[in-house]
Scaffold this active site. Structure first.
Site, PDB file in Angstrom:
ATOM      1  N   ASP A  72     -25.855  30.605  44.001  1.00 55.92           N
ATOM      2  CA  ASP A  72     -25.294  31.470  45.040  1.00 55.92           C
ATOM      3  C   ASP A  72     -24.100  32.227  44.469  1.00 55.92           C
ATOM      4  O   ASP A  72     -23.643  31.931  43.375  1.00 55.92           O
ATOM      5  CB  ASP A  72     -24.890  30.652  46.281  1.00 55.92           C
ATOM      6  CG  ASP A  72     -24.152  29.395  45.904  1.00 55.92           C
ATOM      7  OD1 ASP A  72     -23.412  29.420  44.906  1.00 55.92           O
ATOM      8  OD2 ASP A  72     -24.294  28.377  46.604  1.00 55.92           O
ATOM      9  N   ASP A  74     -20.243  33.530  45.180  1.00 55.90           N
ATOM     10  CA  ASP A  74     -19.061  33.406  46.034  1.00 55.90           C
ATOM     11  C   ASP A  74     -18.038  34.458  45.638  1.00 55.90           C
ATOM     12  O   ASP A  74     -17.893  34.792  44.460  1.00 55.90           O
ATOM     13  CB  ASP A  74     -18.447  32.006  45.883  1.00 55.90           C
ATOM     14  CG  ASP A  74     -19.412  30.925  46.324  1.00 55.90           C
ATOM     15  OD1 ASP A  74     -20.028  31.094  47.400  1.00 55.90           O
ATOM     16  OD2 ASP A  74     -19.588  29.939  45.594  1.00 55.90           O
ATOM     17  N   ASP A 153     -11.615  23.103  41.940  1.00 58.49           N
ATOM     18  CA  ASP A 153     -11.824  21.726  41.483  1.00 58.49           C
ATOM     19  C   ASP A 153     -11.806  21.570  39.966  1.00 58.49           C
ATOM     20  O   ASP A 153     -11.041  20.784  39.415  1.00 58.49           O
ATOM     21  CB  ASP A 153     -13.116  21.133  42.092  1.00 58.49           C
ATOM     22  CG  ASP A 153     -14.366  21.965  41.809  1.00 58.49           C
ATOM     23  OD1 ASP A 153     -14.238  23.105  41.326  1.00 58.49           O
ATOM     24  OD2 ASP A 153     -15.475  21.463  42.083  1.00 58.49           O
TER      25      ASP A 153
HETATM   26  P1  ATP Z   1     -23.380  25.242  42.698  1.00 60.34           P
HETATM   27  O1  ATP Z   1     -23.385  26.189  43.878  1.00 60.34           O
HETATM   28  O2  ATP Z   1     -24.209  25.688  41.558  1.00 60.34           O
HETATM   29  O3  ATP Z   1     -23.624  23.820  43.084  1.00 60.34           O
HETATM   30  P2  ATP Z   1     -20.599  25.934  42.613  1.00 60.34           P
HETATM   31  O4  ATP Z   1     -19.545  25.716  41.560  1.00 60.34           O
HETATM   32  O5  ATP Z   1     -20.856  27.350  43.013  1.00 60.34           O
HETATM   33  O6  ATP Z   1     -21.913  25.238  42.083  1.00 60.34           O
HETATM   34  P3  ATP Z   1     -20.004  25.462  45.363  1.00 60.34           P
HETATM   35  O7  ATP Z   1     -20.064  24.186  46.113  1.00 60.34           O
HETATM   36  O8  ATP Z   1     -20.895  26.574  45.729  1.00 60.34           O
HETATM   37  O9  ATP Z   1     -20.198  25.063  43.835  1.00 60.34           O
HETATM   38  O10 ATP Z   1     -18.477  25.945  45.418  1.00 60.34           O
HETATM   39  C1  ATP Z   1     -18.057  27.239  45.013  1.00 60.34           C
HETATM   40  C2  ATP Z   1     -16.711  27.149  44.318  1.00 60.34           C
HETATM   41  O11 ATP Z   1     -15.729  26.637  45.230  1.00 60.34           O
HETATM   42  C3  ATP Z   1     -16.674  26.200  43.116  1.00 60.34           C
HETATM   43  O12 ATP Z   1     -17.121  26.818  41.948  1.00 60.34           O
HETATM   44  C4  ATP Z   1     -15.218  25.814  43.066  1.00 60.34           C
HETATM   45  O13 ATP Z   1     -14.453  26.819  42.448  1.00 60.34           O
HETATM   46  C5  ATP Z   1     -14.827  25.776  44.548  1.00 60.34           C
HETATM   47  N1  ATP Z   1     -14.949  24.421  45.107  1.00 60.34           N
HETATM   48  C6  ATP Z   1     -16.048  23.867  45.668  1.00 60.34           C
HETATM   49  N2  ATP Z   1     -15.807  22.636  46.120  1.00 60.34           N
HETATM   50  C7  ATP Z   1     -14.511  22.384  45.844  1.00 60.34           C
HETATM   51  C8  ATP Z   1     -13.645  21.282  46.071  1.00 60.34           C
HETATM   52  N3  ATP Z   1     -14.089  20.189  46.667  1.00 60.34           N
HETATM   53  N4  ATP Z   1     -12.359  21.395  45.677  1.00 60.34           N
HETATM   54  C9  ATP Z   1     -11.908  22.515  45.084  1.00 60.34           C
HETATM   55  N5  ATP Z   1     -12.666  23.581  44.839  1.00 60.34           N
HETATM   56  C10 ATP Z   1     -13.952  23.532  45.202  1.00 60.34           C
HETATM   57 MG    MG Z   2     -22.090  27.905  44.545  1.00 55.32          MG
END
Ligand code: ATP
Ligand code: MG
Length: 447
Positions: A72, A74, A153
């Site tokens: 996805d 963001d 994170d």
């Molecule tokens: P994927 O969607 O492939 O699982 P992602 O890194 O995009 O990986 P998401 O859950 O979509 O994960 O979160 C988007 C972004 O938000 C992350 O890349 C991170 O920067 C931030 N993020 C997500 N969860 C947390 C958290 N618990 N604490 C701090 N930052 C977070």
């Molecule tokens: Mg994501």
């Protein structure tokens, strides 16, 4: 891999360093707007044309750099949620703990988040709230892009990409961690894990998904903080468990979850199961390696089957407990299933549609072992899952009188029965009652 470890990093002095971090300009990195979705680039452009800063951030930048397909896209911006909402026709502010805006463009829904700050605001309890244990229960204090990077994170999830000038903004030396394949939490690991214990699971998940090593300092407090997993709301834990167990790296995740003692808090029933513990471990390792293979082959996997198999050793153990109390076998199985599920859903909120299916899968084990009413069983909607569990049980060393092989042969002999055809092939199962078509089988003996 677009951004390979072997690639020589650009010397730092070629990169622009300004007050807000290192900017890697066009031509000095492998990304282009083509790596991002058109909708997300359109939203970034619109925000920028309206006078705001806006970037693609997190997983999409990380994955594109590693040559993976982002799941996805963001966006992070200095526009606040109301300002974002006003700019787009189809935009919705969602969440309380962490307010974000969902912007819909064509068929894509994109999360747009205002830059957050981690700084403590003593007068803004309604914006940022932390429990006594340090857990953040509200995180809506806005800040600069640098603040935003610091509250993410992992360092690898804190890269910002501007599709308009094709630049990457790196505040935390994230590119080095990507090149060196390192998972590093941003800031003090203990503080950041306590703020949000889900980060413990995210460290595990990204380390297996990307095959990255967990940095020593990040790993150091993880075992000690395992008990903080208890603070995660059950619905959020369910979502995270789906990613851990059905995302294609379940077995590697499981091994790390055991290593850091997380399994004891996610599925205490499973971890407690000292009875035939080795067999339970074999069952889980077979289950999860099979699940991974299915995911990689593009075959469907279901949470009901995965949770049913993971919790099967617990159901068996619970049955034995009730047996000592002298219950009949049928009641005993029901009690065991209900007991395991009611405790488990307090930790991981497995939705009812799955728990109902799990119970059916468990309840079919007895009749499958007895090889009775074969045609009817084969017509049961949960037959396939129950048969798969039976095979797993046998493969992991349970002695079931060859029931697995028997059922494999039976299905080869009567493939037509699989299509919910409840006619009984007389040679196999002559004593079938015609009244009940789909049924939850009754248990007559200790099977
Ligand atoms: P994927 O969607 O492939 O699982 P992602 O890194 O995009 O990986 P998401 O859950 O979509 O994960 O979160 C988007 C972004 O938000 C992350 O890349 C991170 O920067 C931030 N993020 C997500 N969860 C947390 C958290 N618990 N604490 C701090 N930052 C977070
Ligand atoms: Mg994501």
């Amino acid at each position: 891999m677009l951004y390979s470890v072997k690639k020589k990093p650009k010397p730092r002095n070629l990169l622009k360093k300004n007050a807000i971090g290192v900017i890697i300009p066009d031509g000095n990195h492998p990304l282009s707007p083509m790596h991002m979705s058109s909708g997300s680039c359109e939203i970034v452009t619109k925000l920028q044309k309206s006078g705001f800063d806006a970037f693609l951030v997190g997983g999409c930048v990380r994955d594109a750099l590693l040559g993976l397909n982002p799941k996805d896209f963001d966006i992070a911006t200095n526009a606040n949620p109301k300002e974002i909402k006003l700019l787009f026709n189809r935009a919705k502010i969602i969440g309380r703990r962490f307010q974000i805006v969902h912007v819909q463009l064509n068929r894509e829904i994109i999360e747009v988040t205002t830059f957050r700050s981690n700084q403590k605001h003593h007068r803004s309890d309604h914006l940022r709230h932390q429990t006594k244990t340090g857990m953040l229960t509200r995180d809506n204090v806005f800040g600069s892009i640098k603040d935003d990077a610091n509250r993410r994170d992992l360092s690898i999830n804190a890269l910002y990409y501007n599709p308009s000038d094709n630049s990457i903004h790196d505040f935390l030396d994230s590119l080095t961690d990507i090149k060196k394949n390192i998972i590093r939490i941003v800031g003090d690991p203990t503080v950041r894990f306590k703020e949000d214990p889900v980060r413990l699971l995210r460290v595990v998940r990204f380390s297996t998904k990307l095959n990255f090593k967990i940095d020593k300092k990040t790993a150091e407090p993880m075992h000690r903080l395992a008990n903080t997993l208890q603070q995660i709301p059950a619905p959020r834990l369910f979502e995270e468990c789906l990613k851990l167990f059905l995302g294609g790296h379940a077995y590697a995740n499981y091994k790390l979850l055991v290593k850091y003692n997380f399994m004891s808090y996610l599925m205490p029933f499973f971890a407690e199961s000292k009875v035939e513990a080795d067999r339970a471990k074999r069952l889980v390792s077979k289950l999860l390696t099979n699940t991974d293979q299915r995911v990689h082959a593009g075959k469907p996997v279901t949470p009901a089957f995965t949770f049913a198999a993971l919790l099967w050793p617990a159901v068996q153990k619970e049955s034995l407990k009730h047996m000592r109390n002298g219950k009949t076998v049928q009641i005993l199985k029901m009690l065991a299933a209900d007991g395991v599920i009611s405790k488990q859903i307090q930790i991981i909120a497995i939705p009812r549609r799955y728990t109902t299916a799990m119970k059916e899968i468990w309840q079919l084990q007895g009749p499958l072992q007895k090889k009775e009413r074969a045609a009817r069983l084969m017509g049961h909607p949960r037959f396939r899952a129950a048969y798969d569990l039976l095979l797993l049980r046998e493969e992991s060393g349970e002695s079931l009188g060859g029931a697995g092989i028997w059922w494999t042969k039976y299905q080869e002999q009567y493939p037509q029965n699989r299509l919910n055809n409840c006619k009984t092939p007389k040679a196999i199962s002559p004593n079938i009652s015609r009244r009940r078509r789909y049924f939850l089988p009754k248990f007559k003996d200790g099977s």
